[in-house]
Design an enzyme around this catalytic site. Structure first.
Site, PDB file in Angstrom:
ATOM      1  N   LEU A 140       6.649   3.032   1.382  1.00  0.00           N
ATOM      2  CA  LEU A 140       7.566   1.894   1.462  1.00  0.00           C
ATOM      3  C   LEU A 140       8.697   2.111   2.468  1.00  0.00           C
ATOM      4  CD1 LEU A 140       7.780   0.915  -2.317  1.00  0.00           C
ATOM      5  CD2 LEU A 140       6.117   0.207  -0.587  1.00  0.00           C
ATOM      6  N   HIS A 141       9.024   1.045   3.176  1.00  0.00           N
ATOM      7  CA  HIS A 141      10.062   1.090   4.206  1.00  0.00           C
ATOM      8  C   HIS A 141      10.919  -0.177   4.111  1.00  0.00           C
ATOM      9  CE1 HIS A 141       7.453  -1.740   6.208  1.00  0.00           C
ATOM     10  NE2 HIS A 141       6.488  -0.836   6.356  1.00  0.00           N
ATOM     11  N   HIS A 192       9.166  -3.523   3.315  1.00  0.00           N
ATOM     12  CA  HIS A 192       8.821  -3.697   1.898  1.00  0.00           C
ATOM     13  C   HIS A 192      10.089  -3.977   1.079  1.00  0.00           C
ATOM     14  CE1 HIS A 192       5.549  -0.855   3.330  1.00  0.00           C
ATOM     15  NE2 HIS A 192       4.850  -1.868   2.873  1.00  0.00           N
ATOM     16  N   MET A 215       0.849  -1.202   0.000  1.00  0.00           N
ATOM     17  CA  MET A 215       0.000   0.000   0.000  1.00  0.00           C
ATOM     18  C   MET A 215       0.882   1.248   0.000  1.00  0.00           C
ATOM     19  SD  MET A 215      -3.482  -0.853   1.919  1.00  0.00           S
ATOM     20  CE  MET A 215      -3.006  -0.431   3.567  1.00  0.00           C
ATOM     21  N   GLY A 216       2.106   1.128  -0.517  1.00  0.00           N
ATOM     22  CA  GLY A 216       2.986   2.295  -0.584  1.00  0.00           C
ATOM     23  C   GLY A 216       3.545   2.677   0.771  1.00  0.00           C
ATOM     24  N   GLY A 272       4.773 -10.453   4.044  1.00  0.00           N
ATOM     25  CA  GLY A 272       5.574 -10.383   5.259  1.00  0.00           C
ATOM     26  C   GLY A 272       4.967 -11.184   6.410  1.00  0.00           C
ATOM     27  N   SER A 299       7.079  -0.418  10.461  1.00  0.00           N
ATOM     28  CA  SER A 299       5.720  -0.255   9.936  1.00  0.00           C
ATOM     29  C   SER A 299       5.513   1.208   9.564  1.00  0.00           C
ATOM     30  CB  SER A 299       4.709  -0.658  11.018  1.00  0.00           C
ATOM     31  OG  SER A 299       3.425  -0.170  10.692  1.00  0.00           O
ATOM     32  N   LYS A 345       5.285 -10.306   9.319  1.00  0.00           N
ATOM     33  CA  LYS A 345       4.797  -9.279  10.245  1.00  0.00           C
ATOM     34  C   LYS A 345       3.269  -9.347  10.361  1.00  0.00           C
ATOM     35  CE  LYS A 345       4.303  -4.757  11.664  1.00  0.00           C
ATOM     36  NZ  LYS A 345       3.051  -4.405  11.083  1.00  0.00           N
ATOM     37  N   ARG A 354       3.036   2.784  10.226  1.00  0.00           N
ATOM     38  CA  ARG A 354       2.355   3.403  11.366  1.00  0.00           C
ATOM     39  C   ARG A 354       3.329   3.948  12.410  1.00  0.00           C
ATOM     40  NH1 ARG A 354      -3.110   0.873  12.693  1.00  0.00           N
ATOM     41  NH2 ARG A 354      -3.872   0.155  10.689  1.00  0.00           N
TER      42      ARG A 354
HETATM   43  P1  AMP Z   1       1.401  -2.907   3.579  1.00  0.00           P
HETATM   44  O1  AMP Z   1       1.959  -1.922   2.612  1.00  0.00           O
HETATM   45  O2  AMP Z   1       1.432  -2.459   5.005  1.00  0.00           O
HETATM   46  O3  AMP Z   1       0.061  -3.455   3.136  1.00  0.00           O
HETATM   47  O4  AMP Z   1       2.379  -4.156   3.551  1.00  0.00           O
HETATM   48  C1  AMP Z   1       2.740  -4.773   2.343  1.00  0.00           C
HETATM   49  C2  AMP Z   1       3.522  -6.021   2.628  1.00  0.00           C
HETATM   50  O5  AMP Z   1       4.699  -5.675   3.384  1.00  0.00           O
HETATM   51  C3  AMP Z   1       2.756  -7.054   3.466  1.00  0.00           C
HETATM   52  O6  AMP Z   1       3.021  -8.354   2.933  1.00  0.00           O
HETATM   53  C4  AMP Z   1       3.360  -6.892   4.834  1.00  0.00           C
HETATM   54  O7  AMP Z   1       3.294  -8.066   5.612  1.00  0.00           O
HETATM   55  C5  AMP Z   1       4.803  -6.565   4.479  1.00  0.00           C
HETATM   56  N1  AMP Z   1       5.481  -5.901   5.605  1.00  0.00           N
HETATM   57  C6  AMP Z   1       5.088  -4.771   6.267  1.00  0.00           C
HETATM   58  N2  AMP Z   1       5.936  -4.499   7.282  1.00  0.00           N
HETATM   59  C7  AMP Z   1       6.883  -5.474   7.267  1.00  0.00           C
HETATM   60  C8  AMP Z   1       8.036  -5.753   8.069  1.00  0.00           C
HETATM   61  N3  AMP Z   1       8.399  -4.981   9.089  1.00  0.00           N
HETATM   62  N4  AMP Z   1       8.768  -6.841   7.768  1.00  0.00           N
HETATM   63  C9  AMP Z   1       8.417  -7.655   6.723  1.00  0.00           C
HETATM   64  N5  AMP Z   1       7.352  -7.443   5.933  1.00  0.00           N
HETATM   65  C10 AMP Z   1       6.593  -6.375   6.202  1.00  0.00           C
END
Ligand code: AMP
Length: 285
Positions: free
Chosen positions: A35-36, A39, A32-33, A149, A187, A151, A189
């Site tokens: 990015l860290h 990601h 969902m962008g 992830g 995260s 996570k 967040r």
């Molecule tokens: P999101 O953009 O939050 O929807 O996350 C996209 C993908 O990144 C999902 O598969 C998450 O599980 C993964 N992700 C988010 N944070 C982490 C993290 N700290 N370590 C590994 N994967 C992550």
């Protein structure tokens, strides 16, 4: 090198078809962008396992159980494109909402059972939104591999189940949680935490680690393990624990006695920010 950027399904399908004709395995990293490093680890794993790496960036409106969270979700596409470039993505698919939802959605994909507990219980409709958009992305991109992830362990289990139940020809690759040096899971967040909240936020991982340690030491009573872990939050009124559960890693259902591998998962509120994390505990002594 900058990845190609596409906003339509048709252009994305064409680019993916070209790559497939070249004999490349297609890897998809749904995001969902914002990015860290978490990601980035997914993109790097995709770079390693697949020949052609697609990163999708789409803030999915139907997975937000609180509309204000959707409104507040901010992403900086240029910054995200740079992260994708740095970690080796070939194509970034960043569609507008109308491309993914051309009309109000009346078809949904829902995984039952696995979504009853943990986040599924506290965020009604969330996983239905996730599985619906991920199945749309799977149809749009048609990847051979998709990366998620650990996570978000419940999400990962739900997606694995969806792929199994719908006979999708896609291998789901789990990627370990990336953490900051003090243990806090990375995260988007975390940026919402005040400096004081950020300082104490690692307590979530510490509580999970303490719980895992009691299990490893042979404690088989869920009540006992939970009591010890929850006690860590007692002197910290800034935290509100939403759940801290010990679950069967396959079904995501809380167990009463620990007799085999478990996952220990928690969600806490720190001020106005909800944080989730989990650890896997392979076996007891
Ligand atoms: P999101 O953009 O939050 O929807 O996350 C996209 C993908 O990144 C999902 O598969 C998450 O599980 C993964 N992700 C988010 N944070 C982490 C993290 N700290 N370590 C590994 N994967 C992550």
């Amino acid at each position: 090198m900058q990845p190609e950027q596409r906003t339509t399904i048709a252009e994305t399908r064409k680019a993916v078809a070209d790559a497939r004709r070249r004999g490349l395995a297609i890897g998809l990293v749904p995001t969902m962008g914002a990015l860290h490093a978490g990601h980035a680890a997914l993109i790097e794993r995709a770079r390693h396992d697949a020949g052609y790496v697609v990163v999708s960036i789409f803030v999915n409106p139907i997975q937000f159980d609180r509309p204000e969270d959707y409104q507040a979700y901010r992403i900086d596409l240029q910054r995200d494109l740079n992260v994708c470039a740095e970690h080796g993505a070939d194509l970034v698919f960043a569609p507008p909402v109308e491309e993914v939802y051309p009309s109000p959605q009346s078809t949904f994909v829902e995984v039952l059972g696995l979504t009853d507990h943990l986040c599924g219980h506290f965020r009604p409709g969330h996983f239905r939104g996730v599985t619906t958009v991920v199945s749309k992305l799977f149809h749009m991109v048609a990847p051979d591999l998709a990366f998620f992830g650990e996570k978000d362990a419940q999400q990962l289990a739900v997606i694995e189940r969806m792929v199994l139940d719908l006979n999708l020809p896609i291998r789901i690759v789990p990627v370990p949680t990336v953490r900051d040096s003090d243990g806090l899971a990375v995260s988007s967040r975390n940026a919402r935490l005040s400096p004081e909240e950020r300082r104490i936020a690692p307590l979530l991982f510490q509580a999970l680690t303490a719980a895992r340690e009691s299990v490893v030491q042979g404690c088989s009573s869920t009540a006992e393990v939970r009591r010890k872990a929850l006690a860590l939050f007692e002197s910290r009124p800034q935290f509100r624990v939403e759940y801290l559960e010990i679950v069967d890693p396959k079904t995501m259902i809380p167990v009463a006695q620990i007799t085999g591998p478990v996952r220990i998962a928690a969600a806490v509120w720190l001020g106005n920010t909800r944080l989730i994390d989990n650890v896997y505990c392979p076996r007891t002594r």
